[in-house]
Scaffold this active site. Structure first.
Site, PDB file in Angstrom:
ATOM      1  N   GLU A 184     -27.255  88.629   4.995  1.00  0.00           N
ATOM      2  CA  GLU A 184     -26.214  87.805   5.851  1.00  0.00           C
ATOM      3  C   GLU A 184     -25.936  86.901   5.100  1.00  0.00           C
ATOM      4  O   GLU A 184     -26.405  86.092   4.499  1.00  0.00           O
ATOM      5  CB  GLU A 184     -27.199  87.714   7.065  1.00  0.00           C
ATOM      6  CG  GLU A 184     -26.886  86.786   8.180  1.00  0.00           C
ATOM      7  CD  GLU A 184     -27.719  86.437   9.319  1.00  0.00           C
ATOM      8  OE1 GLU A 184     -27.362  86.069  10.188  1.00  0.00           O
ATOM      9  OE2 GLU A 184     -29.046  86.898   8.862  1.00  0.00           O
ATOM     10  N   LYS A 236     -21.584  88.789  14.375  1.00  0.00           N
ATOM     11  CA  LYS A 236     -22.890  88.771  14.957  1.00  0.00           C
ATOM     12  C   LYS A 236     -23.049  88.513  16.720  1.00  0.00           C
ATOM     13  O   LYS A 236     -22.547  87.506  17.055  1.00  0.00           O
ATOM     14  CB  LYS A 236     -23.757  87.729  14.421  1.00  0.00           C
ATOM     15  CG  LYS A 236     -25.566  87.841  14.671  1.00  0.00           C
ATOM     16  CD  LYS A 236     -26.047  86.838  13.513  1.00  0.00           C
ATOM     17  CE  LYS A 236     -27.578  87.117  13.931  1.00  0.00           C
ATOM     18  NZ  LYS A 236     -28.262  85.897  12.923  1.00  0.00           N
ATOM     19  N   CYS A 294     -28.840  90.973  11.112  1.00  0.00           N
ATOM     20  CA  CYS A 294     -30.020  90.240  11.428  1.00  0.00           C
ATOM     21  C   CYS A 294     -30.816  90.488  12.706  1.00  0.00           C
ATOM     22  O   CYS A 294     -31.494  91.345  13.083  1.00  0.00           O
ATOM     23  CB  CYS A 294     -30.079  88.936  10.854  1.00  0.00           C
ATOM     24  SG  CYS A 294     -31.728  87.957  10.651  1.00  0.00           S
TER      25      CYS A 294
END
Length: 255
Positions: free
Chosen positions: A45, A112, A145
């Site tokens: 990430e 994200k 994540c």
């Protein structure tokens, strides 16, 4: 997934804004992965320019910018798809991931959805859509994540036919349970494979635990790193009908 697919991930320390060192490490990793026949390599990430870096606000680049041009070239030269997390500037800042195919063409882009903690929520805007794409005859998706920790997202992607999730991450101690338990459980419960690429080492005040993991469609751990830099390569097997989860069919709703 009708036959085995070879997939790789790169676990290493943060580049800490040293972009040239980051590209050098990535070039070595994707070249080796391609030489071993991997269809894709997944990096962590915010690999560019580093996760725990205040300078990412100034260094962030637009989609299709100079970083993307170089990443595209790496994928094309290696003959291996490449998935990398990066700081994206599009008016506001996004925590994003991009995937380039073995021919260098962009095949997926994702922002994200689940921003973790006050720092991420202060720096970044929330993504608002899944990214599902065709990859060598199967449906794949990108998550980043914290996204992978939410069963609702895994369930939603599975409902769209996804059988492979590629997930750059920057997960610190003491959350080792995510790699050790959560990711394999999601694979088993939803009959899909997950490639979870973490950092190792320490970045400022952020100690990463490593443990990057590749799971198969029945929750089996196909490969897992330790606490040091590692290039993992694993062959993802096709689902075995006799082992497929029946939870979705058997679930009883209690009111």
């Amino acid at each position: 997934m009708e036959q085995k697919m070879r997939i790789a991930l790169w676990q290493g320390p943060s580049v800490e804004c040293d972009i040239e060192a980051g590209f050098a490490a990535l070039r070595a990793a994707v070249t080796a992965a391609g030489a071993m026949g991997a269809k894709a390599l997944v990096a962590p990430e915010l690999y560019l320019p580093g996760y725990n870096q205040d300078a990412l606000v100034d260094l962030a680049q637009p989609r299709g910018g100079a970083w993307h041009q170089r990443l595209s070239g790496l994928a094309r030269e290696a003959g291996c798809a490449l998935v990398v997390g990066y700081a994206e500037r599009d008016g506001v800042l996004y925590n994003s991931a991009v995937a380039f195919g073995a021919d260098g063409a962009e095949i997926a882009h994702y922002r994200k959805v689940q921003l973790f903690g006050p720092r991420e929520q202060r720096l970044f805007a929330f993504g608002d859509a899944y990214t599902v794409f065709d990859f060598h005859g199967i449906k794949a998706a990108l998550l980043i994540c914290y996204d992978i920790e939410f069963d609702q997202h895994i369930k939603a992607l599975k409902a769209q036919g996804v059988s492979l999730i590629l997930c750059p991450t920057a997960c610190p101690k003491p959350f080792e349970n995510v790699a050790q338990s959560v990711v394999p459980a999601h694979s088993a419960n939803h009959a899909l494979s997950i490639v979870y690429a973490n950092y190792c080492g320490t970045e400022g005040d952020c100690p990463y635990f490593g443990l990057s993991t590749i799971t198969g469609p029945h929750g089996q751990i196909m490969a897992q790193a330790g606490a040091e830099a590692a290039l993992l390569v694993a062959d993802l097997p096709p689902p075995e009908p006799a082992r497929l989860t029946t939870q979705a069919r058997d679930l009883r709703i209690i009111r």
